[in-house]
Motif scaffolding. Structure first.
Motif, PDB file in Angstrom:
ATOM      1  N   ALA A  26       0.830  -1.214   0.000  1.00 41.13           N
ATOM      2  CA  ALA A  26       0.000   0.000   0.000  1.00 41.13           C
ATOM      3  C   ALA A  26       0.860   1.258   0.000  1.00 41.13           C
ATOM      4  O   ALA A  26       0.532   2.242  -0.662  1.00 41.13           O
ATOM      5  CB  ALA A  26      -0.930  -0.006   1.205  1.00 41.13           C
ATOM      6  N   LYS A  30       1.612   3.323  -4.265  1.00 41.60           N
ATOM      7  CA  LYS A  30       0.718   4.455  -4.477  1.00 41.60           C
ATOM      8  C   LYS A  30       1.039   5.158  -5.798  1.00 41.60           C
ATOM      9  O   LYS A  30       2.181   5.459  -6.091  1.00 41.60           O
ATOM     10  CB  LYS A  30       0.857   5.441  -3.319  1.00 41.60           C
ATOM     11  CG  LYS A  30      -0.243   6.451  -3.251  1.00 41.60           C
ATOM     12  CD  LYS A  30      -0.192   7.204  -1.952  1.00 41.60           C
ATOM     13  CE  LYS A  30      -1.474   7.998  -1.794  1.00 41.60           C
ATOM     14  NZ  LYS A  30      -1.564   8.603  -0.490  1.00 41.60           N
ATOM     15  N   PHE A  61      -3.668  -2.429  -5.410  1.00 42.63           N
ATOM     16  CA  PHE A  61      -3.386  -1.320  -4.487  1.00 42.63           C
ATOM     17  C   PHE A  61      -4.545  -1.093  -3.533  1.00 42.63           C
ATOM     18  O   PHE A  61      -4.359  -0.975  -2.328  1.00 42.63           O
ATOM     19  CB  PHE A  61      -3.078  -0.025  -5.243  1.00 42.63           C
ATOM     20  CG  PHE A  61      -2.966   1.159  -4.338  1.00 42.63           C
ATOM     21  CD1 PHE A  61      -1.865   1.317  -3.515  1.00 42.63           C
ATOM     22  CD2 PHE A  61      -3.980   2.095  -4.270  1.00 42.63           C
ATOM     23  CE1 PHE A  61      -1.765   2.393  -2.651  1.00 42.63           C
ATOM     24  CE2 PHE A  61      -3.892   3.176  -3.422  1.00 42.63           C
ATOM     25  CZ  PHE A  61      -2.782   3.325  -2.605  1.00 42.63           C
ATOM     26  N   ASN A  65      -4.404  -1.628   0.472  1.00 43.33           N
ATOM     27  CA  ASN A  65      -4.704  -0.447   1.282  1.00 43.33           C
ATOM     28  C   ASN A  65      -5.821  -0.737   2.286  1.00 43.33           C
ATOM     29  O   ASN A  65      -5.713  -0.402   3.464  1.00 43.33           O
ATOM     30  CB  ASN A  65      -5.083   0.709   0.366  1.00 43.33           C
ATOM     31  CG  ASN A  65      -4.969   2.037   1.047  1.00 43.33           C
ATOM     32  OD1 ASN A  65      -4.222   2.197   2.003  1.00 43.33           O
ATOM     33  ND2 ASN A  65      -5.718   2.996   0.552  1.00 43.33           N
ATOM     34  N   LEU A 115      -2.405   6.097   5.111  1.00 47.23           N
ATOM     35  CA  LEU A 115      -3.023   5.179   4.153  1.00 47.23           C
ATOM     36  C   LEU A 115      -4.271   5.771   3.502  1.00 47.23           C
ATOM     37  O   LEU A 115      -4.640   5.364   2.405  1.00 47.23           O
ATOM     38  CB  LEU A 115      -3.399   3.866   4.838  1.00 47.23           C
ATOM     39  CG  LEU A 115      -2.232   2.963   5.216  1.00 47.23           C
ATOM     40  CD1 LEU A 115      -2.748   1.748   5.967  1.00 47.23           C
ATOM     41  CD2 LEU A 115      -1.466   2.520   3.991  1.00 47.23           C
TER      42      LEU A 115
END
Length: 116
Positions: A26, A30, A61, A65, A115
């Motif tokens: 995560a 990004k 992703f 996350n 996050l």
């Protein structure tokens, strides 16, 4: 758990606990193109990962996350419950533990905001 991921065409291996692997993916993935190459994990973790991957339309992703957020929220709730119990106590050991828990709570809040 061991996960091989292609981040913008570069192969990378993540190894460790389910939580640490998802956090790393995560944080490092990004705004990059992520592709899952292979995964080796215990059955329970693998089922959870696949279920979440399907739920987020195979977006690696977003899956990583959300799983990392879930772990942080779980830890935040646990620390919050502990702090409520210790807040009422007056002995010195409880006061010391309460201050440590407050520091941990602030760290978890920072990670959650990173996050989000």
């Amino acid at each position: 758990m061991e996960v091989w991921v292609s981040i913008s065409g570069e192969k990378k291996k993540y190894q460790g606990s389910f939580r640490s692997v998802m956090e790393n993916i995560a944080l490092e993935g990004k705004d990059k193109d992520l592709k899952l190459l292979s995964i080796h994990a215990p059955k329970k973790e693998l089922r959870r990962f696949k279920r979440d991957l399907r739920a987020y339309s195979k977006d690696l992703f977003k899956t990583a996350n959300e799983i990392a957020k879930w772990f942080y929220q779980k830890e935040y709730r646990k620390l919050s419950r502990l702090s409520k119990e210790l807040r009422k106590k007056t002995d010195p050991q409880s006061a010391e533990r309460y201050s440590k828990i407050q520091q941990q709570l602030s760290q978890v809040k920072e990670k959650l905001s990173a996050l989000s």
